[in-house]
Structure formats: C-alpha cells, structure tokens
Design a protein around this motif. Structure first.
Motif: not given
Ligand code: MG
Length: 432
Positions: A54-56, A106, A109-110, A113, A307-308, A311, A341
């Motif tokens: 996942g994108c963070a 973030n 989000s990591g 995702q 991500s901000q 997620g 992301g």
C-alpha cells in the motif's frame, strides 16, 4: 435446506476452504529510485506467499510516516484478520483519538491499500473488479508542460501531444520571479528592492503572464486539446476570482487550486462570476475540507491525494459523494505517488462512473525496476496491468539500492526535506 445452512453453503466456495488470513508482519519499504522519497507498506499474512502493498507516500515528512507505521500501526494490527478492511480502517482511524493529519492518514493508507491488494490476490482479481468492475477501458490522463518562456512551454506541449496526450497542463515562469512550483527560482540581481534573498512571487505579474500563455496556447495549439492550469494556491482570493474569470475565454478543462485550503469559502465567489471549471483538493486531509465543496457543488473536480485521505477506502466514498453531486474525480498523480498508489488511482478511475481525468507524471526506469508491473500509459490513456490485486511486486533488493538520502541535492533535497518557501517582494511568506 434451512436458510442459515444455505447461506453457509453459498459462502463456502468464496472462502475456498481456507481460514481467514491474519496479519503476520508489517514492514515499510522506504526508497527513492527517482529521487523522491516513496513509502510503501508491505503486509505479510500467515498464509504462504499471500501479501500486499500500500502507498503511504508523504515525501516531505517521509521518516515520520515510517515511524507511524512501525511504532503504532504494526503492534496494533499484528494477529488481526485481513478480511474486514472497513473495520480495520475505522479502528486505525480512531486509534490515535486525534485524527485527520497527513502523517497518520498516509500510514493508514499504506495498510488500507495493502489489505485491498491482499483481497484482490485472494480473489484472483484486479482491485477494480472488487469495486464493481470497469465502466471504462482506460483512464484519460493529463501531462505536464512547463518552461521559463511561453515558447518553451508550448514546445513541450506539442511534444506531449505528438506522443498522444489529449490533455496538457501548462505553466510558465515569470521573468524575474520564482519559476512554477515552490522555490524554483532565484531573485534576480537588480530587480528592485532586495529585501529578501530567494524566490519571489507577485500575483499581478503571474496572472498577466499566465493569461498571455493561454492566449498564445489557443492560437498555436488549437481548440481541440484540453488545457489545464494550476494556480498552486498562490493568489489572494479576490485576485483568484478575477483570474478564473479572465481565463474563461480559453475554455480550460479545469483550473486547479485557485485558492488555498484556508480560503475555500471564496469558491462561491468564483462560481458566481465565471464558468471556468474548478479543481481542488490535493492538500485536503479531512472530510471537513471536501464535504462542503462537493455537497454545495462549488467545484467540478476533486483532486485528493488518495494516500493523504487515508487510502482507497475513504477515496471510494469521496468518489461516490462526488457522483451524487456532479463532481468528477481527478486524483493527484505526480511523482510523489508510488506506483502502488498509481495503481490505486487507476482502479478508482476505471470503476467509478464519475471519473474525470488522471494526472500522470510517468515512472522512470529505476522506479519500474523496483516496482515490477507498473501501469502503462498509451496514446493519452493509462491502463491497469490486469493482474490480481494491484498487480505490483516490489523488488526489495532493487528498492534497497536507493535508501532515503540517496539523492540529497537540488530539487530532490527541497522536496524531501520540506516544501520550499516563496515570498512576496516585501518578504511576506505566501501559502502555496
Ligand atoms: Mg497541483
């Protein structure tokens, strides 16, 4: 067959006879293959080979996100089942009591995702299938053209159009002032009072120059190409109203960030004075910011950095809210979004009816070596890679070649250490 027995029978094939995976380990891949710090969370489950990414990425405060994951989310999540993504998202969101900040969002989000990636891999489907499937084949993208001079910007736009771009964002430098983007210019010698050193920005010359750019662009590039522009929140509200009105004849696809998040009430004024389509939201962290703009139909495109916002889980809700209010999506997609992301962006682009456009900065060779399976862009459209989950495997050996700090110079140093300051000629710092 009794109803309960029937439901158990019907659900059995979905579980494939396997127990629900549990989170066994969480690690953070901190890498900067193209000079911009990317942060990707990896979740390993207790089932052989089943993991997700996942994108963070919050490049300006990257180390803090790494710590937020390792020190707070990891101990909170180890041993928990991976299947209840919504439940885990709400649990993470509430776990700090104080919430809606960029570092914690973030970090969440990591994890979020990565859980969607795991679910896609379990199902053997790309994540867009879990969201309901495609309602379009590919995502229309816009590219960036900028230059010190108008001719330079237009040459770059022509080059992108020759490569197939259907939409281009145009930016131009202002003689004697900061180039587009933060901190990009130096104060020229002999340019009036030297109250400060470093980049200077004045609203009036910026507005004049940008209007010249678009007048010239429509003459030289024609009426067909979609043109965009990013004010980057640098104008005072009244000047932003005037600028949006003055841009009306050039028929923009959208005007981005005409106001800073602190001034969003002024969108009513812009709306009242012109028909220029408006995009906003890359700096937003919280529903308190996007809700009023969407529900009151004060913008046309929501630009949240996925991500901000925390997620995929909150982003798909933003998209649904937008659909009900005729606001389209234009997820933030520059170089400080990891390829994971970008995959999340594209999954939303393909599955959400109210998709508008996707910002596309592309991925360099080193980035593609680290992130195997990067989505591709062709003839102005971005495509999913069609593999289960995000379809990305991170080559951790390659990633380890570029630890944070590998490219500590120039533009990269500025991005990775903080967003550089820009001041008015009298020294006043401006929001941007
Ligand atoms: Mg922007």
């Amino acid at each position: 067959m009794r109803r309960r027995e029937f439901l158990a029978f019907a659900a059995a094939p979905l579980l494939r006879g396997m127990p629900v995976p549990k989170i066994k380990d969480i690690s953070v891949i901190a890498t900067e293959p193209s000079g911009v710090r990317l942060t990707v969370v990896k979740i390993q489950t207790d089932q052989d080979g089943l993991h997700g990414y996942g994108c963070a990425t919050f490049t300006q405060r990257a180390d803090l996100v790494v710590d937020a994951v390792n020190r707070y989310l990891k101990p909170f999540l180890i041993g928990k089942p991976t299947d209840g993504i919504e439940d885990l998202w709400q649990a993470m969101y509430n776990s700090s009591y104080w919430r809606n900040g960029p570092v914690l969002n973030n970090a969440i989000s990591g994890v979020d995702q990565a859980l969607w990636d795991i679910k896609g891999r379990q199902a053997g489907m790309p994540v867009y299938e879990l969201l309901g499937g495609k309602c379009r084949e590919a995502a229309l993208v816009y590219r960036h053209a900028s230059g010190k001079e108008i001719s330079e910007t237009l040459d770059q736009a022509r080059k992108l159009m020759a490569e197939g771009a259907k939409a281009v964002r145009l930016q131009v430098g202002i003689p004697g002032m900061a180039a587009y983007g933060a901190g990009g210019g130096a104060r020229p010698k002999g340019a009036g009072m030297a109250l400060i050193q470093g980049p200077v920005f004045e609203p009036a010359p910026y507005a004049r120059r940008s209007l010249q750019l678009f007048e010239q662009a429509r003459k030289e590039l024609g009426a067909e190409v979609d043109l965009l522009h990013d004010v980057h929140e640098r104008l005072p509200p009244s000047a932003a109203v005037q600028f949006a009105k003055d841009m009306e004849p050039y028929r923009l696809f959208f005007l981005e960030d005409a106001l800073s998040p602190e001034d969003i009430d002024y969108f009513r004024e812009i709306r009242a004075h012109c028909t220029t389509p408006l995009a906003m939201g890359e700096l937003f962290n919280s529903p308190h910011e996007w809700m009023p703009l969407i529900k009151n139909r004060l913008i046309d495109y929501i630009r949240v950095h996925v991500s901000q916002s925390g997620g995929l889980t909150p982003a798909r809700k933003i998209a649904a809210l937008g659909e009900a209010c005729q606001v389209k999506t234009a997820w933030h997609g520059p170089g400080d979004v990891s390829p994971v992301g970008h995959c999340a962006n594209i999954a939303l682009d393909l599955a959400c009816y109210n998709f508008g456009i996707q910002e596309w900065s592309g991925m360099g060779e080193r980035e593609q070596a680290v992130f195997e399976g990067c989505p591709q862009m062709k003839d102005g459209y971005a495509y999913a890679n069609e593999k289960p989950g995000w379809g990305i495997e991170v080559n951790e050996t390659e990633a380890a070649k570029y630890p944070y700090g590998t490219f500590e110079k120039g533009e990269h140093k500025r991005l990775n250490g903080g967003w550089g300051e820009v001041r008015r000629a009298d020294g006043t710092i401006i929001n941007q």
